[in-house]
Enzyme design. Structure first.
Site, short mmCIF file in Angstrom:
data_model
loop_
_atom_site.label_atom_id
_atom_site.label_comp_id
_atom_site.label_asym_id
_atom_site.label_seq_id
_atom_site.Cartn_x
_atom_site.Cartn_y
_atom_site.Cartn_z
N ASP A 68 0.82 -1.21 0.00
CA ASP A 68 0.00 0.00 0.00
C ASP A 68 0.86 1.26 0.00
O ASP A 68 1.48 1.60 1.01
CB ASP A 68 -0.92 0.00 1.23
CG ASP A 68 -1.98 1.09 1.15
OD1 ASP A 68 -2.09 1.75 0.10
OD2 ASP A 68 -2.70 1.27 2.16
N ASP B 133 -1.81 5.17 -6.23
CA ASP B 133 -2.09 4.38 -5.02
C ASP B 133 -2.24 2.90 -5.35
O ASP B 133 -3.22 2.49 -5.98
CB ASP B 133 -3.36 4.90 -4.36
CG ASP B 133 -3.74 4.14 -3.10
OD1 ASP B 133 -2.84 3.53 -2.48
OD2 ASP B 133 -4.93 4.15 -2.73
#
Length: 408
Positions: A92, A278
């Protein structure tokens, strides 16, 4: 009680390690398989994550494997403790805390040191809370970080099929996640790998690829640099944006975006605007007004209210044109294959098998709020991505997967 930083300093002073830095280190990634009920809620989960992200207010490279889980998430195997227990952690770039325990529970060993801190992190649709430890973390054989901050998730939601997260976003995102030391920053795995001499540059290279099976180890993370075998041509870099709130993340400016070919283009993003890159978001999300322009350019396309995804009528599938983003002076296009979910994957996504769905969707807010798009996993399955903390920039490069033929 000692502050988190004071405890960390004391532990580091008491620890003597000998580290030999290599040129770089890469590991493969696995695409993870989540329950169908989770995948069915994915578009709303991506938008919830986007809303939360917008609310934020305040030696050498090593390549390791990454796995594509059920087409929607990438994980990597991370060892914690000595001897290590291995956990399947989501990669992440949109968060910076590392934690375990949502699947396999945290196993304390002789290297586990309780910091006296609680930890609590919200991810939009999910969260975890628990206790914070310092522990030994193994990212790859011979690539071992000592005294890495690790959360032990005692309470959590929406982490089906994974054991936690390895957070590789900017360290500022850890502010406010500890208690009582709410103002303390928690060094990330990248911060510590650099300070302990495991890498000589704080750079993360990310290689994703379209999955060919439900669980597919087809990706790679490169800690400490880039792996030239994973991309073609040159890398185009663009600075991290100064626009708030995108600039708190791996935020960049897209100069413009269009749909279609040179002689028949629809403007999607008309002027330079900020958003984020992201790995923790699956889809490509556009501000609602941008998305409406894109949707209107595809005959018959509409939002399926039951799934939150775009549907494309069969008669329009063969006519899908490229979606083009200009970044750093280079155009990065998503062809038809990149914009559509192969129908044979619909069951894995929890979708009806007789409809064609797309991977571009709406953000949930209009443009002009400082975070007007999210370039998620599906974009990075087509382009190599570089997250360069040292130079505060993000890079993209073409790969062998950039242009493919769509097969329904």
């Amino acid at each position: 009680m000692k502050s988190f930083s004071a405890l960390l300093s004391a532990v580091l002073l008491a620890t003597v390690t000998s580290i030999s830095a290599s040129s770089f280190f890469s590991m493969p990634l696995t695409k993870l398989a989540s329950p169908n009920s989770y995948l069915a809620g994915l578009p709303d989960a991506d938008r919830s994550r986007a809303a939360f992200l917008k609310s934020f207010a305040s030696g050498g490279p090593t390549t390791v494997p990454a796995s594509n889980l059920a087409y929607v998430q990438y994980t990597t195997s991370v060892g914690v403790g000595s001897p290590p227990t291995y956990y399947n952690l989501v990669v992440d770039t949109g968060s910076s805390n590392t934690f375990v325990g949502t699947g396999i529970k945290y196993v304390q060993t002789s290297t586990s040191i309780f910091t006296g801190e609680d930890v609590n992190v919200t991810y939009g649709s999910g969260y975890f809370s628990g206790l914070e430890y310092l522990d030994q973390v193994t990212l790859a054989p011979g690539f071992v970080i000592t005294n890495q901050s690790i959360g032990d998730a005692l309470s959590y939601a929406d982490f089906e099929g994974v054991d936690g997260i390895v957070g590789v976003g900017p360290v500022i995102l850890t502010e406010g996640t500890l208690s009582p030391s709410t103002s303390e920053l928690i060094p990330t795995v990248m911060n510590n790998a650099l300070s302990q001499g495991l890498i000589t540059e704080e750079i993360l290279g990310v290689s994703f690829a379209p999955a060919t099976s439900y669980n597919d180890t087809n990706g790679a993370l490169t800690y400490g640099g880039i792996d030239s075998s994973l991309y073609t041509g040159e890398i185009t870099y663009t600075p991290v944006t100064a626009t708030y709130p995108a600039g708190y993340y791996w935020g960049i400016n897209v100069t413009d975006a269009t749909y279609g070919l040179a002689n028949d283009k629809t403007t999607v993003i008309p002027t330079s605007t900020a958003g984020i890159v992201d790995t923790g978001t699956t889809l490509v999300l556009l501000a609602d007004d941008f998305f409406e322009s894109y949707l209107a350019a595809i005959p018959g396309a509409k939002i399926d209210q039951s799934t939150g995804l775009m549907t494309v009528p069969e008669t329009s599938v063969s006519k899908i044109q490229p979606l083009n983003f200009t970044v750093g002076g280079t155009v990065f296009s998503l062809d038809a294959a990149a914009q559509l979910i192969p129908i044979d994957q619909n069951t894995a996504w929890g979708l009806p098998t007789n409809k064609q769905y797309g991977i571009v969707s709406y953000l949930g807010t209009n443009s002009g709020e400082g975070l007007d798009f999210i370039i998620g996993q599906k974009f990075m399955e087509k382009y190599y991505a570089v997250f360069d903390t040292d130079s505060q920039r993000v890079g993209f490069a073409y790969t062998e997967h950039t242009f493919t033929t769509y097969t329904p």
